[in-house]
Scaffold this motif. Sequence first.
Motif, PDB file in Angstrom:
ATOM      1  N   ALA A 187       0.875  -1.168   0.000  1.00  0.00           N
ATOM      2  CA  ALA A 187       0.000   0.000   0.000  1.00  0.00           C
ATOM      3  C   ALA A 187       0.911   1.216   0.000  1.00  0.00           C
ATOM      4  O   ALA A 187       2.063   1.137   0.429  1.00  0.00           O
ATOM      5  CB  ALA A 187      -0.914  -0.003   1.224  1.00  0.00           C
ATOM      6  N   ALA A 188       0.398   2.336  -0.489  1.00  0.00           N
ATOM      7  CA  ALA A 188       1.285   3.473  -0.775  1.00  0.00           C
ATOM      8  C   ALA A 188       1.248   4.556   0.304  1.00  0.00           C
ATOM      9  O   ALA A 188       0.226   5.224   0.478  1.00  0.00           O
ATOM     10  CB  ALA A 188       0.907   4.087  -2.118  1.00  0.00           C
ATOM     11  N   PRO A 189       2.378   4.774   0.991  1.00  0.00           N
ATOM     12  CA  PRO A 189       2.544   5.990   1.780  1.00  0.00           C
ATOM     13  C   PRO A 189       3.128   7.080   0.879  1.00  0.00           C
ATOM     14  O   PRO A 189       3.579   6.800  -0.234  1.00  0.00           O
ATOM     15  CB  PRO A 189       3.555   5.579   2.847  1.00  0.00           C
ATOM     16  N   GLU A 190       3.131   8.309   1.368  1.00  0.00           N
ATOM     17  CA  GLU A 190       3.735   9.379   0.574  1.00  0.00           C
ATOM     18  C   GLU A 190       5.248   9.395   0.730  1.00  0.00           C
ATOM     19  O   GLU A 190       5.970   9.824  -0.173  1.00  0.00           O
ATOM     20  CB  GLU A 190       3.129  10.732   0.956  1.00  0.00           C
ATOM     21  N   PRO A 209       5.529   1.170  -3.034  1.00  0.00           N
ATOM     22  CA  PRO A 209       4.925   2.220  -3.865  1.00  0.00           C
ATOM     23  C   PRO A 209       4.869   3.513  -3.060  1.00  0.00           C
ATOM     24  O   PRO A 209       4.484   3.510  -1.883  1.00  0.00           O
ATOM     25  CB  PRO A 209       3.523   1.676  -4.151  1.00  0.00           C
ATOM     26  N   LEU A 210       5.230   4.607  -3.680  1.00  0.00           N
ATOM     27  CA  LEU A 210       5.235   5.895  -2.997  1.00  0.00           C
ATOM     28  C   LEU A 210       4.433   6.917  -3.792  1.00  0.00           C
ATOM     29  O   LEU A 210       4.544   6.977  -5.020  1.00  0.00           O
ATOM     30  CB  LEU A 210       6.669   6.411  -2.829  1.00  0.00           C
ATOM     31  N   GLN A 218       4.890   5.954  -7.731  1.00  0.00           N
ATOM     32  CA  GLN A 218       5.970   5.188  -8.351  1.00  0.00           C
ATOM     33  C   GLN A 218       6.317   3.992  -7.474  1.00  0.00           C
ATOM     34  O   GLN A 218       6.383   4.106  -6.246  1.00  0.00           O
ATOM     35  CB  GLN A 218       7.229   6.058  -8.503  1.00  0.00           C
ATOM     36  N   LEU A 219       6.528   2.843  -8.126  1.00  0.00           N
ATOM     37  CA  LEU A 219       7.089   1.693  -7.420  1.00  0.00           C
ATOM     38  C   LEU A 219       8.587   1.943  -7.292  1.00  0.00           C
ATOM     39  O   LEU A 219       9.263   2.218  -8.284  1.00  0.00           O
ATOM     40  CB  LEU A 219       6.824   0.406  -8.203  1.00  0.00           C
ATOM     41  N   VAL A 235      10.966   2.524 -10.420  1.00  0.00           N
ATOM     42  CA  VAL A 235      10.863   1.385 -11.328  1.00  0.00           C
ATOM     43  C   VAL A 235       9.712   1.510 -12.312  1.00  0.00           C
ATOM     44  O   VAL A 235       9.880   1.295 -13.510  1.00  0.00           O
ATOM     45  CB  VAL A 235      10.712   0.074 -10.519  1.00  0.00           C
ATOM     46  N   LEU A 236       8.532   1.901 -11.808  1.00  0.00           N
ATOM     47  CA  LEU A 236       7.339   1.824 -12.653  1.00  0.00           C
ATOM     48  C   LEU A 236       6.225   2.677 -12.059  1.00  0.00           C
ATOM     49  O   LEU A 236       6.028   2.663 -10.841  1.00  0.00           O
ATOM     50  CB  LEU A 236       6.875   0.352 -12.729  1.00  0.00           C
ATOM     51  N   PRO A 237       5.481   3.418 -12.887  1.00  0.00           N
ATOM     52  CA  PRO A 237       4.284   4.094 -12.368  1.00  0.00           C
ATOM     53  C   PRO A 237       3.240   3.055 -11.948  1.00  0.00           C
ATOM     54  O   PRO A 237       3.004   2.078 -12.666  1.00  0.00           O
ATOM     55  CB  PRO A 237       3.790   4.916 -13.564  1.00  0.00           C
TER      56      PRO A 237
END
Length: 248
Positions: A187-190, A209-210, A218-219, A235-237
């Motif tokens: 899950a994405a933190p900032e 993921p950020l 972005q991963l 690495v990847l959006p």
Amino acid sequence: MYRILYWRRLRGAVLIAALTAVSADGAADAARERTQMLEEIRRSVRESADYTGREELRETTMAAMAAVPREAFVPAGQKPMANLNRPLPIGQGQTISQPLIVALMTDLLDPQPGDVVLEVGTGSGYQAAVLAQLVKQVYTVEIIPELAARARAAIASLGYDNITVRTGDGYAGWPQHAPFDGIIVTAAPEEIPPPLVEQLKTGGKLVIPLGPVHGFQQLVLVEKRDDGTLQRREVLPVAFVPLTRQRD
């Protein structure tokens, strides 16, 4: 009476045979669908090589993906779509990640047989099961009790004995079992949670993921240098649900 009992037993045997055949057909269909899913992952990896810098994933990663039945980790209504290369809802506003992303995150972590790894965001339990094929022990934290219970049941049903699920705030990691050879956040933190950096071994890798909710994410692959500083590579959006935290 003998004829009646005999007929009942025969009818029961025929029913059992029919159910077994249906079950076998279902397993065969799932195996074919999983093979197609793996081919789609390979094709997608080649197509995204400009982003990721890799034309293919390790065979160990692909073997782990092949070994885990994704259909065991999705709700009943999603099972017909379990082996599609797409994210699926699992309830509580959460999703099971796209298989391509699960495979890529696993490959970026470069897990080794003796590793102890942490996953933040158990979700369905699928990513933990893939990692468990490759490492010594997986510790995984899920903040939503209902999801943690479901993941625990799915993992137990498949006989994994090297995955430990805990309900709690994954932002804080799991210090009792640190340091970890690798950490995956689903899950994405900032920003990167400082406790996870502290709990990562020197030379260890963090895949996370950020980015903001509904914003550009972005991963990121993070490696912890000998001096404690971090080397980061985008690495990847991607698009992940936000990393939820417990609030006082």
